[in-house]
Design a protein around this motif. Sequence first.
Motif, short mmCIF file in Angstrom:
data_model
loop_
_atom_site.label_atom_id
_atom_site.label_comp_id
_atom_site.label_asym_id
_atom_site.label_seq_id
_atom_site.Cartn_x
_atom_site.Cartn_y
_atom_site.Cartn_z
N TYR B 75 62.61 -15.45 -48.01
CA TYR B 75 64.25 -15.76 -47.90
C TYR B 75 64.82 -14.90 -49.17
CZ TYR B 75 61.99 -18.98 -44.73
OH TYR B 75 61.19 -19.52 -43.86
N LEU B 76 65.47 -13.79 -48.75
CA LEU B 76 65.81 -12.86 -49.94
C LEU B 76 67.28 -12.88 -50.00
CD1 LEU B 76 63.55 -10.11 -48.44
CD2 LEU B 76 62.86 -11.92 -50.11
N ASP B 77 68.04 -13.55 -49.32
CA ASP B 77 69.36 -13.46 -49.46
C ASP B 77 69.95 -13.70 -51.08
OD1 ASP B 77 69.99 -13.32 -46.77
OD2 ASP B 77 69.57 -15.45 -46.78
N ASN B 84 77.68 -16.13 -51.40
CA ASN B 84 78.43 -16.70 -50.49
C ASN B 84 77.74 -17.53 -49.14
OD1 ASN B 84 80.77 -16.02 -51.76
ND2 ASN B 84 81.00 -14.16 -50.52
N GLN B 85 76.78 -16.99 -48.81
CA GLN B 85 75.96 -17.62 -47.78
C GLN B 85 75.84 -19.17 -47.88
OE1 GLN B 85 73.62 -17.18 -44.00
NE2 GLN B 85 73.36 -15.56 -45.39
N ARG B 86 75.59 -19.42 -49.16
CA ARG B 86 75.15 -20.83 -49.44
C ARG B 86 76.29 -21.71 -50.40
NH1 ARG B 86 70.05 -22.58 -48.12
NH2 ARG B 86 68.84 -21.04 -47.27
N VAL B 442 84.34 -19.57 -52.78
CA VAL B 442 85.24 -19.48 -51.31
C VAL B 442 86.22 -20.42 -51.33
CG1 VAL B 442 84.92 -19.46 -49.07
CG2 VAL B 442 83.18 -18.37 -50.29
N ASN B 443 86.15 -21.78 -51.83
CA ASN B 443 86.96 -22.72 -51.85
C ASN B 443 88.18 -22.32 -52.65
OD1 ASN B 443 86.22 -24.69 -50.21
ND2 ASN B 443 85.20 -25.76 -51.56
#
Lengths: 1077, 473
Positions: B75-77, B84-86, B442-443
């Motif tokens: 899992y390379l993100d 941001n994804q997590r 992001v919040n």
Amino acid sequence: MKTKFSGFLTLILAFVVQITFAQQQSVTGTVADEDGLPLPGVNIIIKGTSTGVQSDFDGNYAIQANQGDVLVFSFIGLKKAEYPVGASAVINVTLESDAAQLSEVVVTALGIQREKKSLGYATQEVDGSEVSDVPTTNFMNSLSGKVAGVNIKASGTMGGSANVIIRGSASLTGNNQALFVVDGTPISNANSNTSDQKTGRGGFDFGNAAADINPNNIASINVLKGAAATALYGSRASNGVVIITTKRGSKGKGIGVSVSSTLMISDADKETLPKYQKEYGAGYGPYYQSDDGYFNLFDVNGDGIKDETTPFTEDASFGAKFDPNRLVYQWNSIYPQLDTYQQATPWVAAKHTANDLWQTGYTSINAVALDGGSETGSFRLSGNNTMQKGNLPNSEIKRNSLTFSGSQDLTEKLTAAANVTFTKTDGKGRYGTGYSSGNPMQQNRQWSQTNVDLYEQRDAYFATGENITWNPNGPDNLSPIYSDNIYFSRYENFETDTRNRYFGNFSLDYELNSIFSLAGRFSFDTYDELQEERINVGSSDVAKYSRFNNRVAEYNYDLILSFNKDITDDLNLDGNIGANLRRNSQNSLYMTTNGGLNKPGFYSLSNSAGPIVTTSFPDPDTEYDATSMIDGVYARAGLGYLSTYYLEGTIRRDRSSTLPIANNTFWYPSISSSIILSNLIDATWLNFTKLRANYAEVGSDTTPYNVFNTYAVTAPFAGAGVASNNSQLNNRNLKPERSKSYEFGIESDFFNKRIGFDVSYYRTKTEDQITPVPVSTATGFATKYLNAGVVENKGFEVLLRLNPIKLTDFNWNMTVNWAQNESQVLELLPGIDNLELASLQGGISINASPGQPYGSIRGTDYVYDSSGNRIVKSNGYYETTSTSNNIIGNVQPDWTGGVQNTLQYKNLSLGFLIDVQKGGDIFSLDTWYGFATGIYDQSVGLNDLGNPKRNTIANGGGVVLPGVTEDGTPNTVRARTDYYANPYGYARDANKGHIYDASFVKLREASLTYDFSEKTIGALPINNASIALVGRNLWIIHKNLPYSDPEAGLSSGNVQGYQSGAYPAIREIGASVKINF
Amino acid sequence: MKKYFLTIIALATLWSCQTDERYENLNKDPKNPSEVKADFLFTSAIVSLNDQMATPNVNDNIFRFLAQYFTTTTYLDEPNYDVNQRGITDRHWSELYRDVIFDLQDAKSIVEADSEITDAEKSARIGQLEVLEVYAWSVLVDTFGDIPYTEAVNATEFPLPKYDDAATIYSDLVTRIGAASTDLEAGQGFTGADVLYSGDMDAWNKFAHSLQLRLGMRLSDVNPSLSKSTAEAAIAGGVFTSNADNAQLQYQSNPPNTNPLWEDLVQSGRADYLPAATIVDVMNNLNDPRRATYFFNETVDSYIGGVYGGSNNYGSYTHVGEAFLDPTLPGILLDYAEVEFNLSEAAKLGYSGAGDASAHYNAAVTASIEYWGGTASQAATYLTQPSVSYDGTNNQFATQFWLAMYNNPLEGWSVWRKYDAPALVLPEDTGNPIPLRYTYPVNEQNLNQAQYEAASSAIGGDKQTTPIFWDIK
């Protein structure tokens, strides 16, 4: 339980038979209405006895009676008629319509019975048969499509919860579920699911508590939709009320027995399961050890030469093309326990895919009821047994319930009554939900290898009892890495739960005089539940055993003075004054082992590998203990003039312990009126027309412990106590929420009631919403409890009744429900731009933002040029936004509706319900991940060049994404689709690409019923009987969401519009038999 | 008729008459206290801070990827720097503000209001709390740049806190850490609750000065005069002199008090992490004795690191060393090796009292090798190698500093940012640039938008490639 019942039944039968065979003469005849049309289903009873029959389809009847007996003919909406039995053996009867009877009586707030025509607000009644003819284990699901403005969404798991929202979500983050009231007793409809469960992070859906209501006991359901209808219930009813009236015995009728039995067979709807590709096997791309990069090398058979093995750890299917001539050492070759140990097998697609996991389930529902009455009292005793075998292995739910209701006139003026229900529900192997190993759909929809044959996995588990997974760390380390063998998981890591519930009430009614009566009522609803979860040693997750003991209770004490007086001949005044005390409490304990289990398969806290840690950190708390109380006083008064003009007002004052002292008392009023226009218009074609209007305000409190700040005490560290500030900032200045609403409506019946409609328009504004508002965590808190916002719900509801064909032998009835609700956030506190309802895996969030409909989905989007084309980067992939706060969808549907048809030919009737939702968006985490793992059929096929998409770019594979480059020219660059980082999955796509339209058209229910007429069963001691073929969720006529059911979700609650490991729709077909003795 | 009304109204009123106190008491949670001792909050903050610095979990931080010590298998993100994804930056931000700084500040006010302890004890406790708070603030600045500071952690007054200039915050932190030393000297601080030093105030003082030295050296490029005065004050005050002084948390053997590394490397049963080729190759070239501890050749015969940011087959590479699989492995906030590296740099820059750059460099490398189980003679042999033997070059110094920070990965990333060495690689899968900072949560975009936008433009864009103010070279 069952054996006791059948013994009892035999006794009753013997008793009934004795009565029936007493010596009598036969009386026959025909019953007709004023127009001379025969009336089927008229009750004919010998006065003062329990003996009775019903007229058949042609209005004929036959009854054994003695001379001197009096026959009583009764039929809803018609005047009762009595005829003495004389010498003649034939009595033909004409029943006249009864104006008084026509004005149907409905049960409204607090159990107050009102003439329906006098109501100034919308209510919709549903007959009990609507929820029991095609029974489900959660009766709320049976209401879907049947009531305008009521939106019901089943979560899709066995015994899972149903989200019941009336007229949209009014509360930003609080409870939006309707209140359920059974015979005056408010019933908890809470679910005890964790917030992790509700936000898709795993856990079980234990269903919501109103599912404990036995559908076979329901006589009628009345849905109170607007605030004016529910204002008397106080703050808790601001989301609408579902009033359930149960069946009861009738006075002077003798003993009756009714038996019903239903067996339903269920299966997963294939249209709602993934379609797997069958061309390529395991892997993420060509980067393993073999020459072509698709396989690892390991000497499996011990011959000293390295063999090609599956990349076991890779839970994706972007691997080598299947080739039956290529022999590969697959998962079944590395477990010494298996016969296939050290054997290579052909590289082919699985014969049995993960969809073969779905097995046939069944539900049996058996009910027996005994009712009867003397001149001064009546009773009903019923028992119900529901047994459901789920569609996943090792899953079942059993429910047994007993209900007693009785009333007795103690004196002419004093009546005592009691209703008590006991329900025991036992669940086992409920389906894990969300993104967790307990949910087999997580691997089946997101992360799996298309070369793994499910039945081989099954056989491997049953042969060894071990977690022989396709997904071990490697040939030299057989422990699971991400995914367990599904069968191991189903049979070893199952949950069990049990809930014992008691609810009911005791009441005394005293008629003071012809005007006043006084009623006192104590009602209670309590349940104890135990939920145990297990993960065995050898699973991919840390082994554990946890238990959650939960005790919930609500007690209500009511005292109501009612009055009703005709002030003049034309003017009537009625009303109530009352007081209500309510006590709610919850006391729960959650304990779990720490760090694993020592002894495999032994589930006890004492088996914890590490010392057990208790914590007050939220969700679940180790301990929770809360009591709240609300005390209310209220008054209602109604005026009726000429039985045409009606005016009603209510006022209530509540005082709640959940609010700060200074603000804990709140008043709220309602006013409603109606005019029966049809009384003023003399037109034969017009049967009835009413205009109605109302205005209401309702106050609302909050849940306990939102006023004072507390610390969370967590596990000590090396003997030092540990506590941290809670991440929620509470508020000593909270004030009650307030919703203000108005509603207009018109209802009409024409042409002998062949056509009728009921239309409402409503607008509700909820102000000062009590909400934990997410704030910048730089403040030290994550949320702040505030009176934060204003939400408006407005919409139309239409109910249309049609009787297109009415012949002597054939009748067609049609009911159409349609509702449109717009739920909009008007404002939030200054400085708060957005209220995040849930932040979900995949990087999306569900939000309430000013100017937006409630429930907007935010996430990453594509980048568009000025004409709306997607911009494609120079590498052939779409450019996506770096920000995740783009609005990419909304969970609210545009409208919902249902069309119910009943076609009756003589004794045979066919009913079917079509249920429709238009619009509403859903984000699929399943395709978000699944499109990156290459398991779906979408990942294979030919590209525009006619080459397999999965070829390398060099070999003519890949796809040209529609869109334009930075300079505006159409994209011509091919993007790779031969590995996980293809343009369609989470690795490269925008969240927007996985937003789907949740519209659907479903054939929700169908039933074919045959009613045995008196003639057929005349010789038997049976009053009436019917058999039926029934079906539920028979056909999804239309949907836009691929591979899944647009209705599938997580749980009841405010987080909707998200699928993670979604379960398929379950189709049920069965038969039922009903007999009344 | 009237009497019925009156009776019922009287009854109803009587019935619903409960005292205010009864209502209010029901709303007080019996299972969560409204007051706790400062000790509880102090311990909690220490553990939360260490957890956040130590965890390799891809939901919490990506420090081990930023320093390119670790990479992932499948899992390379995150090794490709997708934060941001997590919601990684959200969690980092909220952990520090909410579970560290807020608890520390709350503990301070409880200590100040405590009438049962002497003023000297109060000062000492406040000193301990202050050292940790300065540490936490510096972590936030080092990861984000400008952050809410003067208006932070005051939800009532500032629900939408403004962002302050990072350099100004750093100056204030320098002042605060100086004052904290004075406080620490006043008397006896927390003891039982002190899971770092068990109330050893001398050790705390060294920790304060070592942190002061770190802050001072961080400023050497951007603000030489403040850097010099700060570092010199630190040296004069007394910094760590051996590994025994390390500010590290001894983790426990049972969850939830284990080293977070253990949770993700062992307890999870997964195989997500591999040592990255970036560090393995460097250590191979240097024949580094620490390889035996840092790495574990479980399935391969020689040290082979995973391709950084690319897909890696777990079995084909060297694994993370066994020492890191121990749940009780200490979590490092600041260690002796780092102090010696900073002293070496201070000496090189001619800061007074710093001594000899080469000697400090040798001491630093030796301290690191010894900490990870090597011997003095191994260290000596290692240091004789031409590529290791001190030559005063930036590349050599930074490489050794970076190697020593293997288990203090935020510091490893900071070394790379400050000294622009050693050479890290672009992640294989996406070729994304190596971040110079975290983007804001992001919040913050959603919940504190106006302030977020102001801050974003103040730093020159909320991008991963915007450097932190001290990273000017």
